[in-house]
Structures are given as C-alpha cells and as structure tokens.
Design an enzyme around this catalytic site. Structure first.
Site, short mmCIF file in Angstrom:
data_model
loop_
_atom_site.label_atom_id
_atom_site.label_comp_id
_atom_site.label_asym_id
_atom_site.label_seq_id
_atom_site.Cartn_x
_atom_site.Cartn_y
_atom_site.Cartn_z
N HIS A 121 0.81 -1.23 0.00
CA HIS A 121 0.00 0.00 0.00
C HIS A 121 0.84 1.28 0.00
O HIS A 121 0.30 2.37 -0.16
CB HIS A 121 -0.93 0.03 1.21
CG HIS A 121 -1.96 -1.05 1.21
ND1 HIS A 121 -2.81 -1.27 0.15
CD2 HIS A 121 -2.28 -1.99 2.15
CE1 HIS A 121 -3.61 -2.30 0.43
NE2 HIS A 121 -3.30 -2.76 1.62
N ASP A 158 -3.24 -10.58 -2.14
CA ASP A 158 -3.77 -10.02 -0.91
C ASP A 158 -5.20 -9.55 -1.18
O ASP A 158 -5.53 -9.15 -2.31
CB ASP A 158 -2.90 -8.83 -0.48
CG ASP A 158 -3.26 -8.27 0.88
OD1 ASP A 158 -2.56 -8.62 1.86
OD2 ASP A 158 -4.23 -7.49 0.98
N HIS A 160 -6.69 -6.95 -0.35
CA HIS A 160 -6.78 -5.52 -0.65
C HIS A 160 -6.02 -5.20 -1.94
O HIS A 160 -4.99 -5.83 -2.23
CB HIS A 160 -6.19 -4.70 0.51
CG HIS A 160 -6.86 -4.94 1.82
ND1 HIS A 160 -6.37 -5.83 2.75
CD2 HIS A 160 -8.01 -4.43 2.33
CE1 HIS A 160 -7.18 -5.84 3.80
NE2 HIS A 160 -8.18 -5.01 3.59
N ASP A 242 -5.21 -12.49 3.72
CA ASP A 242 -6.43 -11.91 4.30
C ASP A 242 -7.69 -12.16 3.46
O ASP A 242 -8.77 -11.72 3.82
CB ASP A 242 -6.26 -10.42 4.62
CG ASP A 242 -5.50 -9.66 3.55
OD1 ASP A 242 -5.24 -10.23 2.48
OD2 ASP A 242 -5.17 -8.48 3.80
ZN LIG Z 1 -4.52 -6.90 2.81
#
Ligand SMILES: [Zn+2]
Length: 308
Positions: A121, A158, A160, A242
């Site tokens: 991120h 992931d 996200h 996740d």
């Molecule tokens: Zn994540």
C-alpha cells in the site's frame, strides 16, 4: 531449494493494542514454519537507499526516517504507525525482498520472505495501510536494473488492492502487475480500467462473499492467460492471506485449499517460463490461526514444487 528470509527486527515493529498488523503475526508464522527442516533460512539484510530510490524519492525516505519516534508510537495515518523499532524493521523487510531476488536469480529455486511491515500500500511519497516502503516494487526494480531481466511479473493476491505497487510501477513497461482483490473494499482503487501507462497493470476485482470457486474461475480466465502470454523472467508474489474465510478484515472466504491451488498453479506457470523462479513476499493476513495454516500450506507447495 526454497529459502526463507526473516529478521528479528520484524518483531520490534510495534503497533497499538488491538491493531491487526502486529508482531504476533510473525511469531505465528515462525512457529508454523519451525517444523520445515528442508527450508534454507537466511537473515534479511537492511535495504540500501539506492534500492529504495528506484521506487521512492529521497524525500519519502527522509520523511519516514524523520517520523520514527524515539519512544512511544507515532501515527502516520488512520491505520499506519511507527514505534522505535519500525524503521529498522521496514528497512530489513525491503532488504529481505531484494535479497530474495538475488538468491533466486543467482542460485535458482524459490524464496519466501516472512517479514513486516508489509509494503503493497505504500505509494511514492505516502506511507499507507500499515506499509512504509514498497517492498515488492523495489524487489522488481532490483531484478530489472541489477540483474538485467526484461520482464518481471507480479501477482498480488492479498485481499486488498495493491495500490502502492500500482503507483510505484504505473509507468514501468518491464513489469506486468496483476492484483486480485475484494471490491468494494479499502483502499477503493483497483478497478479494471486502471491499466498502467503501457497496459502493464491488470486489476481483477472480486465481489464480497464470492468465495474460492469464483477466485479460481477469475484466475483461469484472466490471470493465468495474461501470465502465459507475458512469459516472465521472474515471478514475484505479493502474498497476503487476508482473503481467508477466517480473516477479520475482508469477506472473500477463500479456504486454505484455495491458497494451495493458487500457489501450485503459479508455480507451474513459473516452471514453464522462468525455471520456477518465484519470490513470495508476505503482505496481509490477520487471523493468526488462518495465517499460520495458510503460510505453512503455501510454503509447503513452494518446497514440493522445487523438489521436482
Ligand atoms: Zn490486505
């Protein structure tokens, strides 16, 4: 050979009580990987500024260094914190990703980098979402610039969107960046129309509650054909767990068997195009039991595929 890169500094990056991205994640992973006696274990070195400067401007390195607290915790945004041990942890996490590239490109095989804070991120000048430096993007740039590779593929599974990796590699035509992620979900980016300056980005959003079968269908119809056509010289994985059904931060409901299936398929593609060279770098995964189980299963596939 499968090499595991770790460093004790990952345990010294403290976050507030109740924060999901916590040192206990690494403790759970160490415990889960302890029985793997065929893993070659290496200490991750600290990253050089030169390696970070391939993806971040000097002012980002300076800002993160200046934000490092002498005591207590410093808050960088709603989710992102630094403790006195965080800068060193982040520098070793990025250094581990780069050392893993050196290892796999020099000696073959594959590698897993089990370190924190995660990186996908972090944007060029913005720490974000628990991340300080773009570990995966820096590893890809290192492979291109220092090893002379022509094509590096990154698959970020992931849950996200890998907004940071996308930002750092938006105009890098020597990289194919593929991210699958739940949408809608934080950080809100990762739509299919975000393609990069050279069509070098492929976003594969998955709806909440879609599950493992829909993930497999999306990978078989979109991700695997893109990788096969690209013929990468190296495959880097942004390995978040996740999307697991037990994870508290998202709702993709993958089972550990789905992570096994995905890892096997990615290993098979790497075997066809780049002699099995995979560098897998830990991102998220916040239910400790699910994280430990899925990491062990993922690393077991890396070891088994490398034996053949
Ligand atoms: Zn994540």
């Amino acid at each position: 050979m499968t090499v595991l890169f770790t460093h004790p500094s990952s345990l010294d990056h403290a976050t507030p009580e109740g924060h999901p991205e916590r040192a206990a994640r690494i403790e759970a992973i160490f415990k889960a990987l302890a029985p793997f006696d065929t893993l070659n274990r290496r200490d991750a070195p600290e990253v050089t500024d030169a390696a970070l400067l391939r993806v971040h401007p000097q002012r980002h390195i300076d800002a993160i260094t200046a934000a490092s607290p002498a005591s207590g915790l410093a808050q960088l945004d709603a989710d992102t914190w630094m403790s006195p041990g965080s800068l060193r942890a982040a520098r070793h996490a990025a250094g581990g990703a780069i050392a893993a590239v050196d290892e796999v490109l020099s000696n073959g095989g594959n590698a897993f980098v089990a370190m924190r804070p995660p990186g996908h991120h972090a944007e060029k000048t913005t720490p974000m979402g628990f991340c300080l430096f773009g570990n995966v993007a820096a590893a890809a740039k290192h492979a291109l610039d220092m090893h002379g590779l022509a094509r590096v593929a990154i698959v970020d599974f992931d849950v996200h969107h890998g907004n940071g990796t996308q930002d750092l590699l938006w105009d890098e035509e020597r990289v194919l960046f593929i991210s699958s992620h739940q949408m809608p979900l934080w950080p809100g980016t990762g739509d299919v129309d975000e393609r990069g300056a050279h069509g070098n980005i492929l976003n594969v959003p998955l709806p909440p509650e879609s599950g493992g079968a829909q993930m497999r269908e999306a990978y078989e119809s979109k991700v695997f054909p893109a990788l096969e056509a690209y013929r990468p010289d190296l495959l880097i994985l942004s390995t978040g767990f996740d999307a697991h059904k037990d994870d508290p931060l998202a709702n993709l409901n993958w089972a550990t068997a789905d992570f096994v299936w995905l890892t096997q398929a990615l290993c098979d593609i790497a075997a066809r195009h780049c002699a099995g060279r995979i560098v897998s770098i830990l991102e998220g995964g916040y239910d400790l039991n699910a994280l430990a189980e899925a990491v062990a299963a993922h690393v077991n596939v890396l070891i088994e595929k490398e034996k053949r």
